[in-house]
Structures are given as structure tokens and as C-alpha cells.
Design an enzyme around this catalytic site. Structure first.
Site, PDB file in Angstrom:
ATOM      1  CD  GLU A  33      -3.000   0.156  -0.226  1.00 12.65           C
ATOM      2  OE1 GLU A  33      -3.111   1.392  -0.234  1.00 12.65           O
ATOM      3  OE2 GLU A  33      -3.421  -0.560  -1.141  1.00 12.65           O
ATOM      4  CD  GLU A  74      -4.491   3.810   3.362  1.00  9.67           C
ATOM      5  OE1 GLU A  74      -4.953   3.165   2.407  1.00  9.67           O
ATOM      6  OE2 GLU A  74      -4.571   5.039   3.447  1.00  9.67           O
ATOM      7  CD  GLU A  81      -8.101  -0.618  -1.991  1.00 13.88           C
ATOM      8  OE1 GLU A  81      -8.279   0.590  -1.941  1.00 13.88           O
ATOM      9  OE2 GLU A  81      -6.973  -1.153  -2.117  1.00 13.88           O
ATOM     10  CE  LYS A 100     -11.924  -2.746  -4.899  1.00 20.12           C
ATOM     11  NZ  LYS A 100     -11.002  -2.821  -6.038  1.00 20.12           N
ATOM     12  CG  ASP A 101     -16.596   4.593  -4.278  1.00 25.94           C
ATOM     13  OD1 ASP A 101     -15.445   4.293  -4.634  1.00 25.94           O
ATOM     14  OD2 ASP A 101     -17.485   4.936  -5.072  1.00 25.94           O
TER      15      ASP A 101
HETATM   16  N1  ATP Z   1     -14.879  -4.272  -9.005  1.00 26.81           N
HETATM   17  C1  ATP Z   1     -15.222  -2.977  -9.055  1.00 26.81           C
HETATM   18  N2  ATP Z   1     -16.475  -2.614  -9.435  1.00 26.81           N
HETATM   19  C2  ATP Z   1     -16.844  -1.313  -9.467  1.00 26.81           C
HETATM   20  N3  ATP Z   1     -16.048  -0.287  -9.151  1.00 26.81           N
HETATM   21  C3  ATP Z   1     -14.793  -0.575  -8.752  1.00 26.81           C
HETATM   22  C4  ATP Z   1     -14.306  -1.913  -8.682  1.00 26.81           C
HETATM   23  N4  ATP Z   1     -13.030  -1.890  -8.256  1.00 26.81           N
HETATM   24  C5  ATP Z   1     -12.726  -0.600  -8.057  1.00 26.81           C
HETATM   25  N5  ATP Z   1     -13.775   0.202  -8.341  1.00 26.81           N
HETATM   26  C6  ATP Z   1     -13.807   1.685  -8.242  1.00 26.81           C
HETATM   27  O1  ATP Z   1     -12.504   2.183  -8.438  1.00 26.81           O
HETATM   28  C7  ATP Z   1     -12.055   2.880  -7.254  1.00 26.81           C
HETATM   29  C8  ATP Z   1     -10.588   2.582  -7.018  1.00 26.81           C
HETATM   30  O2  ATP Z   1     -10.463   1.216  -6.729  1.00 26.81           O
HETATM   31  P1  ATP Z   1      -9.057   0.520  -6.507  1.00 26.81           P
HETATM   32  O3  ATP Z   1      -9.241  -0.897  -6.162  1.00 26.81           O
HETATM   33  O4  ATP Z   1      -8.178   0.852  -7.657  1.00 26.81           O
HETATM   34  O5  ATP Z   1      -8.576   1.274  -5.247  1.00 26.81           O
HETATM   35  P2  ATP Z   1      -7.248   2.115  -5.144  1.00 26.81           P
HETATM   36  O6  ATP Z   1      -7.329   3.305  -6.057  1.00 26.81           O
HETATM   37  O7  ATP Z   1      -6.126   1.167  -5.286  1.00 26.81           O
HETATM   38  O8  ATP Z   1      -7.441   2.606  -3.670  1.00 26.81           O
HETATM   39  P3  ATP Z   1      -6.253   2.903  -2.694  1.00 26.81           P
HETATM   40  O9  ATP Z   1      -5.565   4.087  -3.325  1.00 26.81           O
HETATM   41  O10 ATP Z   1      -6.952   3.216  -1.395  1.00 26.81           O
HETATM   42  O11 ATP Z   1      -5.420   1.659  -2.636  1.00 26.81           O
HETATM   43  C9  ATP Z   1     -12.966   2.381  -6.124  1.00 26.81           C
HETATM   44  O12 ATP Z   1     -13.098   3.338  -5.085  1.00 26.81           O
HETATM   45  C10 ATP Z   1     -14.277   2.151  -6.875  1.00 26.81           C
HETATM   46  O13 ATP Z   1     -14.993   3.379  -7.026  1.00 26.81           O
END
Ligand code: ATP
Length: 132
Positions: A33, A74, A81, A100-101
Site C-alpha cells: 500500500e 488504511e 479492496e 470500496k468507496d
Molecule cells: N470491481 C469494481 N467494481 C466497481 N467499481 C470498482 C471496482 N473496483 C474498483 N472500483 C472503483 O474504483 C475505485 C478505485 O479502486 P481501486 O481498487 O483501484 O482502489 P485504489 O485506487 O487502489 O485505492 P487505494 O488508493 O486506497 O489503494 C474504487 O473506489 C471504486 O470506485
């Protein structure tokens, strides 16, 4: 294999083993992370600044509380996730997006709390330092 045996397959009987797995979890989340590493760096800077400005005991407590809240949120965000990606296999789903949101929202709230605490503690001290 029956269900009961399957359920007990990953159970740890020894405290030492459970502790080891918890440490492995911390190591994994720190390695994977980027956001957590950024928060840890910010926390380290706040601690150094706190030491330099000779914080009172109650101020240290607020600082530690803020840092711990951000780190815990976090970690839970990363847990959410991982579980969502496991369940959806990286396919789009509206519930995956909501989960996730929401987890990201918890991190944002705790970071905002930490920022407020840092401003309340540090700004007057830095201001006085600059005036003296
Ligand atoms: N399987 C899914 N279906 C729908 N939307 C998704 C999916 N996976 C991710 N998202 C959307 O994309 C966004 C980012 O998801 P992601 O898994 O890339 O997190 P991240 O950017 O790596 O978060 P962090 O920075 O906290 O690690 C989520 O907040 C959600 O809105």
C-alpha cells in the site's frame, strides 16, 4: 473432508503463531500500500516535529490517536479492496464500487481528523516560535 475439519484447517493454537501471522499482515500491507507508506512518513514527520516542539502528554495522546486511526483505517481499506477483488474477480459491480468507496471514505475522514488535530497542536506552537 467434512466442513468442521475444513473450518479448523487455518486455526492457530499457539499465540506465537497468531502473532507471527499478524506481523506478516502488517508487513504485507506496508509492502503493497503506497498510501500507507505515505501516511507513515507523514506520521514520522509529525512525531519528529512533536519531539522538537516538546509536546505535552495530552498532545502526544491526541497525536498517537490520530496516527493510529489513520493507519487502522488504511489497513481496513486494503482489507476491503482485497475481499472485493477476490469476490468480483476484478469485474465491475455496483456493490463493489460502493464497498470500496465507503472504505476510502473512512480513510478520508480519519485523515481529516488527523489534519485538524495537527493544526490545533502545531500551528500555535510554530506561530509562537516564529514570534520569539
Ligand atoms: N470491481 C469494481 N467494481 C466497481 N467499481 C470498482 C471496482 N473496483 C474498483 N472500483 C472503483 O474504483 C475505485 C478505485 O479502486 P481501486 O481498487 O483501484 O482502489 P485504489 O485506487 O487502489 O485505492 P487505494 O488508493 O486506497 O489503494 C474504487 O473506489 C471504486 O470506485
Amino acid at each position: 473432508m467434512d466442513l468442521k475439519n475444513n473450518k479448523n484447517r487455518w486455526k492457530h493454537t499457539k499465540f506465537k503463531q497468531s502473532f507471527y501471522h499478524a506481523c506478516q499482515g502488517l508487513k504485507t500491507v506496508m509492502g503493497e500500500e503506497r498510501n500507507l507508506r505515505f501516511h507513515l512518513l507523514a506520521a514520522a514527520l509529525a512525531l519528529v516535529l512533536g519531539w522538537f516542539l516538546k509536546l505535552a502528554a495530552s498532545e502526544w495522546l491526541w497525536l498517537f490517536l490520530s496516527i493510529t486511526l489513520v493507519i487502522i483505517n488504511e489497513i481496513w481499506n486494503t482489507v476491503a479492496e482485497n475481499i472485493v477483488d477476490l469476490v468480483t474477480d476484478y469485474q465491475y459491480h455496483i456493490l463493489a464500487k460502493k464497498a470500496k468507496d465507503m472504505a476510502a471514505g473512512a480513510v478520508l475522514l480519519s485523515a481529516f481528523f488527523a489534519l485538524i488535530v495537527a493544526l490545533i497542536i502545531f500551528v500555535p506552537k510554530i506561530y509562537n516560535l516564529l514570534l520569539s
